[in-house]
Design a protein around this motif. Structure first.
Motif, PDB file in Angstrom:
ATOM      1  N   PHE A  66      64.453  -4.646  -9.114  1.00  8.76           N
ATOM      2  CA  PHE A  66      63.694  -5.194 -10.237  1.00  8.76           C
ATOM      3  C   PHE A  66      64.405  -6.400 -10.842  1.00  8.76           C
ATOM      4  CE2 PHE A  66      62.717  -5.545 -14.759  1.00  8.76           C
ATOM      5  CZ  PHE A  66      61.353  -5.796 -14.680  1.00  8.76           C
ATOM      6  N   SER A  67      65.717  -6.295 -11.019  1.00 12.88           N
ATOM      7  CA  SER A  67      66.482  -7.418 -11.583  1.00 12.88           C
ATOM      8  C   SER A  67      66.394  -8.649 -10.692  1.00 12.88           C
ATOM      9  CB  SER A  67      67.946  -7.036 -11.763  1.00 12.88           C
ATOM     10  OG  SER A  67      68.074  -6.059 -12.755  1.00 12.88           O
ATOM     11  N   ARG A  68      66.503  -8.450  -9.381  1.00  8.87           N
ATOM     12  CA  ARG A  68      66.401  -9.586  -8.447  1.00  8.87           C
ATOM     13  C   ARG A  68      65.012 -10.202  -8.494  1.00  8.87           C
ATOM     14  NH1 ARG A  68      68.888  -5.842  -5.235  1.00  8.87           N
ATOM     15  NH2 ARG A  68      67.070  -5.699  -3.890  1.00  8.87           N
ATOM     16  N   TRP A  69      63.959  -9.379  -8.582  1.00  3.62           N
ATOM     17  CA  TRP A  69      62.583  -9.865  -8.668  1.00  3.62           C
ATOM     18  C   TRP A  69      62.398 -10.679  -9.956  1.00  3.62           C
ATOM     19  CZ3 TRP A  69      58.848  -8.828 -12.384  1.00  3.62           C
ATOM     20  CH2 TRP A  69      57.561  -9.298 -12.094  1.00  3.62           C
ATOM     21  N   MET A  70      62.903 -10.137 -11.055  1.00  8.45           N
ATOM     22  CA  MET A  70      62.772 -10.823 -12.349  1.00  8.45           C
ATOM     23  C   MET A  70      63.522 -12.154 -12.328  1.00  8.45           C
ATOM     24  SD  MET A  70      61.384 -10.836 -15.187  1.00  8.45           S
ATOM     25  CE  MET A  70      61.056  -9.477 -16.244  1.00  8.45           C
ATOM     26  N   GLN A  71      64.720 -12.169 -11.738  1.00 10.29           N
ATOM     27  CA  GLN A  71      65.491 -13.406 -11.647  1.00 10.29           C
ATOM     28  C   GLN A  71      64.743 -14.454 -10.841  1.00 10.29           C
ATOM     29  OE1 GLN A  71      68.681 -13.846 -13.210  1.00 10.29           O
ATOM     30  NE2 GLN A  71      68.024 -15.922 -12.875  1.00 10.29           N
ATOM     31  N   ARG A  72      64.138 -14.057  -9.726  1.00  6.59           N
ATOM     32  CA  ARG A  72      63.362 -15.016  -8.913  1.00  6.59           C
ATOM     33  C   ARG A  72      62.200 -15.595  -9.707  1.00  6.59           C
ATOM     34  NH1 ARG A  72      64.412 -11.246  -4.794  1.00  6.59           N
ATOM     35  NH2 ARG A  72      62.372 -10.288  -5.092  1.00  6.59           N
ATOM     36  N   LYS A  73      61.514 -14.761 -10.472  1.00 12.56           N
ATOM     37  CA  LYS A  73      60.380 -15.217 -11.294  1.00 12.56           C
ATOM     38  C   LYS A  73      60.850 -16.198 -12.368  1.00 12.56           C
ATOM     39  CE  LYS A  73      56.944 -13.008  -9.507  1.00 12.56           C
ATOM     40  NZ  LYS A  73      55.883 -13.724  -8.827  1.00 12.56           N
ATOM     41  N   MET A  74      61.941 -15.853 -13.045  1.00 15.16           N
ATOM     42  CA  MET A  74      62.461 -16.722 -14.105  1.00 15.16           C
ATOM     43  C   MET A  74      62.974 -18.041 -13.524  1.00 15.16           C
ATOM     44  SD  MET A  74      61.827 -15.144 -16.842  1.00 15.16           S
ATOM     45  CE  MET A  74      62.770 -16.055 -18.031  1.00 15.16           C
ATOM     46  N   ASN A  75      63.640 -17.994 -12.376  1.00 14.31           N
ATOM     47  CA  ASN A  75      64.120 -19.217 -11.737  1.00 14.31           C
ATOM     48  C   ASN A  75      62.962 -20.122 -11.349  1.00 14.31           C
ATOM     49  OD1 ASN A  75      66.737 -18.361 -12.010  1.00 14.31           O
ATOM     50  ND2 ASN A  75      67.080 -17.988  -9.838  1.00 14.31           N
ATOM     51  N   ALA A  76      61.908 -19.547 -10.775  1.00 15.01           N
ATOM     52  CA  ALA A  76      60.746 -20.350 -10.374  1.00 15.01           C
ATOM     53  C   ALA A  76      60.115 -21.021 -11.599  1.00 15.01           C
ATOM     54  CB  ALA A  76      59.719 -19.475  -9.653  1.00 15.01           C
ATOM     55  N   SER A 130      70.454 -16.983   6.029  1.00 16.79           N
ATOM     56  CA  SER A 130      69.064 -17.205   6.445  1.00 16.79           C
ATOM     57  C   SER A 130      68.807 -18.613   6.953  1.00 16.79           C
ATOM     58  CB  SER A 130      68.115 -16.931   5.276  1.00 16.79           C
ATOM     59  OG  SER A 130      68.249 -17.949   4.286  1.00 16.79           O
ATOM     60  N   GLY A 131      69.577 -19.588   6.433  1.00 20.56           N
ATOM     61  CA  GLY A 131      69.304 -20.981   6.775  1.00 20.56           C
ATOM     62  C   GLY A 131      68.090 -21.542   6.044  1.00 20.56           C
ATOM     63  N   GLN A 132      67.525 -20.756   5.131  1.00 18.47           N
ATOM     64  CA  GLN A 132      66.328 -21.169   4.388  1.00 18.47           C
ATOM     65  C   GLN A 132      66.718 -21.950   3.135  1.00 18.47           C
ATOM     66  OE1 GLN A 132      63.071 -20.590   5.477  1.00 18.47           O
ATOM     67  NE2 GLN A 132      64.283 -20.043   7.279  1.00 18.47           N
ATOM     68  N   PRO A 133      65.854 -22.894   2.721  1.00 15.36           N
ATOM     69  CA  PRO A 133      66.140 -23.646   1.490  1.00 15.36           C
ATOM     70  C   PRO A 133      66.153 -22.720   0.272  1.00 15.36           C
ATOM     71  CG  PRO A 133      64.135 -24.457   2.574  1.00 15.36           C
ATOM     72  CD  PRO A 133      64.613 -23.286   3.349  1.00 15.36           C
ATOM     73  N   ARG A 134      67.065 -22.980  -0.634  1.00 12.91           N
ATOM     74  CA  ARG A 134      67.182 -22.221  -1.880  1.00 12.91           C
ATOM     75  C   ARG A 134      67.241 -23.212  -3.040  1.00 12.91           C
ATOM     76  NH1 ARG A 134      65.476 -18.383   0.667  1.00 12.91           N
ATOM     77  NH2 ARG A 134      66.851 -16.910   1.732  1.00 12.91           N
ATOM     78  N   GLN A 135      66.627 -22.825  -4.163  1.00  9.71           N
ATOM     79  CA  GLN A 135      66.582 -23.680  -5.349  1.00  9.71           C
ATOM     80  C   GLN A 135      66.977 -22.854  -6.556  1.00  9.71           C
ATOM     81  OE1 GLN A 135      62.465 -24.610  -5.127  1.00  9.71           O
ATOM     82  NE2 GLN A 135      62.745 -26.127  -3.511  1.00  9.71           N
ATOM     83  N   SER A 136      68.033 -23.274  -7.215  1.00  7.19           N
ATOM     84  CA  SER A 136      68.557 -22.509  -8.354  1.00  7.19           C
ATOM     85  C   SER A 136      68.691 -23.399  -9.578  1.00  7.19           C
ATOM     86  CB  SER A 136      69.948 -21.954  -8.014  1.00  7.19           C
ATOM     87  OG  SER A 136      69.905 -21.193  -6.836  1.00  7.19           O
ATOM     88  N   PRO A 137      68.091 -22.991 -10.709  1.00  5.76           N
ATOM     89  CA  PRO A 137      68.340 -23.731 -11.944  1.00  5.76           C
ATOM     90  C   PRO A 137      69.750 -23.404 -12.431  1.00  5.76           C
ATOM     91  CG  PRO A 137      66.915 -21.851 -12.370  1.00  5.76           C
ATOM     92  CD  PRO A 137      67.173 -21.880 -10.899  1.00  5.76           C
ATOM     93  N   VAL A 138      70.520 -24.447 -12.744  1.00  6.67           N
ATOM     94  CA  VAL A 138      71.919 -24.271 -13.129  1.00  6.67           C
ATOM     95  C   VAL A 138      72.239 -25.202 -14.297  1.00  6.67           C
ATOM     96  CG1 VAL A 138      74.305 -24.441 -12.298  1.00  6.67           C
ATOM     97  CG2 VAL A 138      72.513 -23.753 -10.717  1.00  6.67           C
ATOM     98  N   ALA A 139      72.966 -24.682 -15.286  1.00  8.23           N
ATOM     99  CA  ALA A 139      73.434 -25.526 -16.396  1.00  8.23           C
ATOM    100  C   ALA A 139      74.465 -26.505 -15.844  1.00  8.23           C
ATOM    101  CB  ALA A 139      74.051 -24.669 -17.487  1.00  8.23           C
ATOM    102  N   TRP A 140      74.430 -27.723 -16.381  1.00 15.87           N
ATOM    103  CA  TRP A 140      75.389 -28.729 -15.919  1.00 15.87           C
ATOM    104  C   TRP A 140      75.994 -29.473 -17.095  1.00 15.87           C
ATOM    105  CZ3 TRP A 140      74.674 -34.009 -16.740  1.00 15.87           C
ATOM    106  CH2 TRP A 140      73.395 -34.412 -17.149  1.00 15.87           C
TER     107      TRP A 140
END
Length: 152
Positions: free
Chosen positions: A16-26, A54-64
């Motif tokens: 559930f936490s991983r699912w929620m994180q993916r939703k919030m990141n998107a 996986s070699g798949q593209p990943r997109q993460s929102p990150v503070a900078w």
């Protein structure tokens, strides 16, 4: 992540936490692409990496945090006992990394993980700009990696 008896390792998020994180990141990624790059008082970018397995593209929102001369600092805090997945992906495929600043196209970057005095100086600037990050660090048993992302 599970141990040999099928139980999650301590400090690893559940499904559930991983699912929620993916939703919030998107959702955050959509906001950044529309030109809104702030979250909880911090500037946020999209870090594009490639999955180490996986070699798949990943997109993460990150503070900078600005580091001058087209360079940005990011902290691999992840809020847990281990570094976030984006950190492992970034280190596994540094040549495929890019960032998207609010409302801009992706720009290729060169990641460099800081250590020693260089990390300490960067950390002091980050902690001064965002004391909340220093508070999280003080509660962790690991030192958060600090990565400088420089435009190629």
């Amino acid at each position: 992540m599970t141990n040999n008896q099928g139980k999650r390792k301590a400090g690893t998020p559940g499904a559930f936490s991983r699912w929620m994180q993916r939703k919030m990141n998107a959702r955050m990624n959509r906001k950044i692409r529309r030109g809104h790059g702030q979250f909880m008082g911090m500037d946020v970018l999209i870090l594009n990496t490639v999955g180490r397995r996986s070699g798949q593209p990943r997109q993460s929102p990150v503070a900078w945090f600005d580091d001058g001369d087209d360079a940005r600092l990011v902290v691999a805090s992840g809020g847990g006992s281990q570094n976030p997945d984006w950190h492992a992906n970034l280190m596994a495929h540094p040549d495929k990394a890019s960032v998207e600043l609010p409302g801009h196209a992706a720009t290729p970057v060169i990641p460099h993980q800081l250590d020693g005095a260089e990390r300490e100086q960067a950390w002091q600037r980050i902690a001064a700009a965002q004391p909340r990050i220093a508070k999280y660090q003080s509660k962790s048993d690991r030192e958060y990696p600090v990565i400088r992302l420089t435009a190629r």
